[in-house]
Scaffold this motif. Structure first.
Motif, short mmCIF file in Angstrom:
data_model
loop_
_atom_site.label_atom_id
_atom_site.label_comp_id
_atom_site.label_asym_id
_atom_site.label_seq_id
_atom_site.Cartn_x
_atom_site.Cartn_y
_atom_site.Cartn_z
N UNK A 140 -21.33 -1.36 11.82
CA UNK A 140 -21.31 -2.45 12.09
C UNK A 140 -21.67 -2.55 13.39
N UNK A 141 -22.74 -2.78 14.56
CA UNK A 141 -23.06 -3.05 16.18
C UNK A 141 -21.87 -3.82 16.51
N UNK A 142 -21.80 -5.20 15.61
CA UNK A 142 -20.60 -5.65 16.94
C UNK A 142 -18.55 -5.80 16.39
N UNK A 143 -18.35 -4.75 15.28
CA UNK A 143 -17.96 -4.69 15.04
C UNK A 143 -17.21 -3.43 14.65
N UNK A 144 -15.92 -3.32 14.25
CA UNK A 144 -15.65 -1.97 13.69
C UNK A 144 -16.28 -1.14 12.83
N UNK A 145 -16.72 -0.42 11.78
CA UNK A 145 -17.77 0.19 10.95
C UNK A 145 -15.99 0.41 9.80
N UNK A 146 -16.66 0.41 8.74
CA UNK A 146 -15.62 0.79 7.10
C UNK A 146 -16.80 1.14 6.32
N UNK A 147 -15.36 1.87 5.71
CA UNK A 147 -15.61 2.28 4.44
C UNK A 147 -15.04 1.45 3.13
N UNK A 148 -15.39 1.11 2.03
CA UNK A 148 -15.28 0.31 0.85
C UNK A 148 -15.36 1.25 0.07
N UNK A 149 -13.64 1.20 -0.85
CA UNK A 149 -14.20 2.28 -1.89
C UNK A 149 -14.30 1.24 -3.08
N UNK A 150 -15.28 0.56 -4.07
CA UNK A 150 -14.67 -1.00 -5.37
C UNK A 150 -14.46 0.04 -6.46
N UNK A 151 -13.92 0.18 -7.72
CA UNK A 151 -13.55 0.30 -9.03
C UNK A 151 -12.42 1.48 -9.14
N UNK A 152 -11.53 0.79 -10.32
CA UNK A 152 -10.49 1.55 -10.35
C UNK A 152 -10.60 3.09 -10.64
N UNK A 153 -11.77 3.43 -11.02
CA UNK A 153 -11.63 4.36 -11.93
C UNK A 153 -12.20 5.92 -10.39
N UNK A 154 -12.91 5.04 -10.06
CA UNK A 154 -13.49 6.26 -8.79
C UNK A 154 -12.36 6.11 -7.39
N UNK A 155 -11.47 5.02 -6.93
CA UNK A 155 -10.14 4.62 -6.59
C UNK A 155 -9.14 5.95 -6.99
N UNK A 156 -9.00 5.92 -8.32
CA UNK A 156 -8.21 6.78 -9.01
C UNK A 156 -8.25 8.08 -9.08
N UNK A 157 -10.08 8.58 -9.27
CA UNK A 157 -10.05 9.74 -9.39
C UNK A 157 -9.78 10.48 -7.91
N UNK A 158 -10.09 10.07 -6.57
CA UNK A 158 -10.31 10.62 -5.97
C UNK A 158 -8.82 11.01 -5.13
N UNK A 159 -7.69 10.18 -5.47
CA UNK A 159 -6.58 10.83 -4.83
C UNK A 159 -6.64 10.16 -3.28
N UNK A 160 -6.59 9.19 -2.59
CA UNK A 160 -7.52 8.45 -1.66
C UNK A 160 -6.11 9.19 -0.25
N UNK A 161 -4.59 8.53 -0.42
CA UNK A 161 -3.84 9.20 -0.08
C UNK A 161 -4.01 10.99 0.55
N UNK A 162 -4.11 11.74 -0.19
CA UNK A 162 -4.61 13.07 0.08
C UNK A 162 -5.72 13.76 1.56
N UNK A 163 -6.82 12.56 1.17
CA UNK A 163 -7.80 12.99 2.04
C UNK A 163 -7.60 12.60 3.39
N UNK A 164 -7.50 14.34 4.48
CA UNK A 164 -6.89 14.39 5.57
C UNK A 164 -7.81 13.15 6.33
N UNK A 165 -9.23 13.24 6.06
CA UNK A 165 -10.04 12.43 7.53
C UNK A 165 -9.82 10.72 7.45
N UNK A 166 -9.81 10.34 6.02
CA UNK A 166 -9.36 8.91 6.01
C UNK A 166 -8.27 8.90 6.30
N UNK A 167 -6.83 9.87 6.77
CA UNK A 167 -5.93 9.43 7.20
C UNK A 167 -5.73 9.10 8.44
N UNK A 168 -7.01 9.29 8.93
CA UNK A 168 -6.72 8.67 10.38
C UNK A 168 -7.57 7.45 10.45
#
Length: 175
Positions: A140-168
């Motif tokens: 986004x030029x005019x606001x904050x950029x985002x990462x959007x993760x869709x779909x329960x299979x992807x969300x559960x398989x990634x274990x998002x809280x353990x990814x260091x960069x995403x904690x930032x």
């Protein structure tokens, strides 16, 4: 002929149509199957201090794509704003082995990165679309950029809280 991981398509290539249908369906689905992260304005996807965390994120997401999508299939990579033609990403083709840290981490003027388009917003928006899931890097030029993760299979398989960069990044509540 050796298979390539990244294959450019034309804007009107019909191969991409099923992925666009999946993406549209996901964007209409239940809020519980979506995780959003707001990226701070001062974040740069080529920040050398974060290179190891960026490579870790890329490897975790790639490993998850490989786990969720069979070898004979592919991911569609589309620009949601239609500024760039789509790609087919054959994620099982090993493009990251034996590469330098610089090629895996990000852009150098004299080095073509291993990831043709990034999982992090870097001035363009990209959506990686698989069967029933998507990873969206929204710039986004005019606001904050985002990462959007869709779909329960992807969300559960990634274990998002353990990814260091995403904690930032700030996780955005959708409720």
């Amino acid at each position: 002929m050796k298979a390539r991981a990244w294959n450019p398509l034309d804007f009107d290539d019909p191969v991409i149509a099923p992925a666009l249908t999946v993406l549209e369906a996901l964007q209409r689905e239940n809020v519980g199957d979506v995780v959003r992260y707001r990226i701070p304005a001062d974040f740069g996807p080529y920040d050398e201090a974060l290179a190891d965390e960026i490579i870790e994120l890329q490897q975790r997401v790639l490993d998850t794509f490989r786990k969720l999508v069979p070898p004979e299939a592919h991911l569609a990579v589309v620009d949601p704003e239609d500024h760039h033609p789509p790609l087919l990403f054959h994620h099982h083709v090993r493009f990251e082995e034996g590469l330098s840290r610089e090629r895996l981490w990000g852009y150098k003027h004299y080095v073509m990165p291993a990831w043709w388009v990034g999982l992090l917003p870097d001035g363009d928006s990209w959506c990686f679309v698989g069967p029933g899931f998507s990873w969206e890097a929204r710039y986004s030029v005019s606001g904050p950029s985002e990462i959007i993760i869709r779909g329960s299979r992807l969300i559960s398989a990634l274990d998002l809280p353990s990814i260091r960069l995403l904690r930032r990044f700030e996780q955005i509540s959708l409720r």
